[in-house]
Design a protein around this motif. Sequence first.
Motif, PDB file in Angstrom:
ATOM      1  N   ARG A 241       0.826  -1.212   0.000  1.00 56.57           N
ATOM      2  CA  ARG A 241       0.000   0.000   0.000  1.00 56.57           C
ATOM      3  C   ARG A 241       0.859   1.260   0.000  1.00 56.57           C
ATOM      4  NH1 ARG A 241      -2.301   1.814   3.979  1.00 56.57           N
ATOM      5  NH2 ARG A 241      -1.743   0.272   5.515  1.00 56.57           N
ATOM      6  N   VAL A 242       1.864   1.270   0.880  1.00 61.12           N
ATOM      7  CA  VAL A 242       2.759   2.424   0.962  1.00 61.12           C
ATOM      8  C   VAL A 242       3.521   2.575  -0.352  1.00 61.12           C
ATOM      9  CG1 VAL A 242       4.802   3.325   2.133  1.00 61.12           C
ATOM     10  CG2 VAL A 242       2.947   2.351   3.463  1.00 61.12           C
ATOM     11  N   ALA A 243       3.944   1.462  -0.927  1.00 61.40           N
ATOM     12  CA  ALA A 243       4.667   1.497  -2.200  1.00 61.40           C
ATOM     13  C   ALA A 243       3.805   2.098  -3.307  1.00 61.40           C
ATOM     14  CB  ALA A 243       5.109   0.086  -2.588  1.00 61.40           C
ATOM     15  N   ALA A 244       2.535   1.724  -3.344  1.00 63.25           N
ATOM     16  CA  ALA A 244       1.629   2.275  -4.372  1.00 63.25           C
ATOM     17  C   ALA A 244       1.515   3.786  -4.210  1.00 63.25           C
ATOM     18  CB  ALA A 244       0.255   1.612  -4.279  1.00 63.25           C
ATOM     19  N   HIS A 245       1.420   4.255  -2.964  1.00 63.67           N
ATOM     20  CA  HIS A 245       1.368   5.705  -2.713  1.00 63.67           C
ATOM     21  C   HIS A 245       2.659   6.370  -3.200  1.00 63.67           C
ATOM     22  CE1 HIS A 245       1.006   9.585  -0.720  1.00 63.67           C
ATOM     23  NE2 HIS A 245       2.236   9.369  -0.297  1.00 63.67           N
ATOM     24  N   THR A 246       3.803   5.802  -2.807  1.00 58.79           N
ATOM     25  CA  THR A 246       5.095   6.369  -3.208  1.00 58.79           C
ATOM     26  C   THR A 246       5.213   6.425  -4.726  1.00 58.79           C
ATOM     27  OG1 THR A 246       6.220   5.580  -1.222  1.00 58.79           O
ATOM     28  CG2 THR A 246       7.603   6.032  -3.127  1.00 58.79           C
ATOM     29  N   ASP A 247       4.870   5.334  -5.387  1.00 59.32           N
ATOM     30  CA  ASP A 247       5.001   5.285  -6.843  1.00 59.32           C
ATOM     31  C   ASP A 247       4.116   6.331  -7.524  1.00 59.32           C
ATOM     32  OD1 ASP A 247       6.802   3.260  -6.421  1.00 59.32           O
ATOM     33  OD2 ASP A 247       5.575   1.675  -7.313  1.00 59.32           O
ATOM     34  N   ARG A 248       2.912   6.520  -7.006  1.00 59.56           N
ATOM     35  CA  ARG A 248       2.039   7.566  -7.574  1.00 59.56           C
ATOM     36  C   ARG A 248       2.659   8.945  -7.360  1.00 59.56           C
ATOM     37  NH1 ARG A 248      -1.957   4.385  -5.374  1.00 59.56           N
ATOM     38  NH2 ARG A 248      -2.055   5.674  -3.494  1.00 59.56           N
ATOM     39  N   PHE A 249       3.143   9.179  -6.149  1.00 64.52           N
ATOM     40  CA  PHE A 249       3.691  10.497  -5.813  1.00 64.52           C
ATOM     41  C   PHE A 249       4.969  10.782  -6.604  1.00 64.52           C
ATOM     42  CE2 PHE A 249       6.084  13.394  -2.919  1.00 64.52           C
ATOM     43  CZ  PHE A 249       5.238  14.480  -3.039  1.00 64.52           C
ATOM     44  N   VAL A 250       5.908   9.848  -6.587  1.00 66.46           N
ATOM     45  CA  VAL A 250       7.164  10.031  -7.332  1.00 66.46           C
ATOM     46  C   VAL A 250       6.883  10.088  -8.830  1.00 66.46           C
ATOM     47  CG1 VAL A 250       9.411   8.983  -7.888  1.00 66.46           C
ATOM     48  CG2 VAL A 250       8.599   8.995  -5.522  1.00 66.46           C
ATOM     49  N   GLY A 251       5.854   9.364  -9.270  1.00 64.37           N
ATOM     50  CA  GLY A 251       5.514   9.333 -10.689  1.00 64.37           C
ATOM     51  C   GLY A 251       4.833  10.587 -11.203  1.00 64.37           C
TER      52      GLY A 251
END
Length: 198
Positions: free
Chosen positions: A105-115
């Motif tokens: 879940r945290v990874a999905a948030h990070t990937d959206r934000f960094v992306g």
Amino acid sequence: MTTTSADPADPRTHLLRYLREARESLLLKLDGLSEYDARRPLTPTGTNVLGLVKHAAFTEHGYFGVVFDQRVEPLSWGFDFEEDNIDMWATPEQSREALVTDLRRVAAHTDRFVGTAPLTTRGRVPWWPAEKAEVTVHQIALHLVAELHRHAGHADIVRELVDGEVGLRSRGNNLPERDTDWWGAYRERVEEAARTFR
């Protein structure tokens, strides 16, 4: 905000790739482990595979939540900063599934934000010294790449201590394909070389 580019010249492409590879390498180390083996400490400081997964989620949650004032769903466990190393091991009440879900879940948030966020977006790391606390998305993404890969390496060694399983992205994929006898002889050769310095 811009969207993620697959352009190999775009640093965002590489940041996301290395973040994803580190997480998957870390999670691979849980495959096939019993609950006991996933949790048991294998170093004098208590390092264990599931604890490394828990720590990775906790770290990523902080860096891409608090630092950039982003709302991230809470982790499955509450924590008290007064207890040292609480993020480095799983209590009996904390399930492997919940901790893995936290990381995903945290990874999905990070990937959206960094992306999507400009890499120059500024944030502040409140737990760093004041002179280093002002940061950018690019800087923290690089920091997290280093952090996650470091812990994936820890997990690789700890998993090898449990049952001999090794490999970066799949079992044994980054080692010579040799049998147990070859590895035993290789290890003895390394030991002999080390003994010359006793």
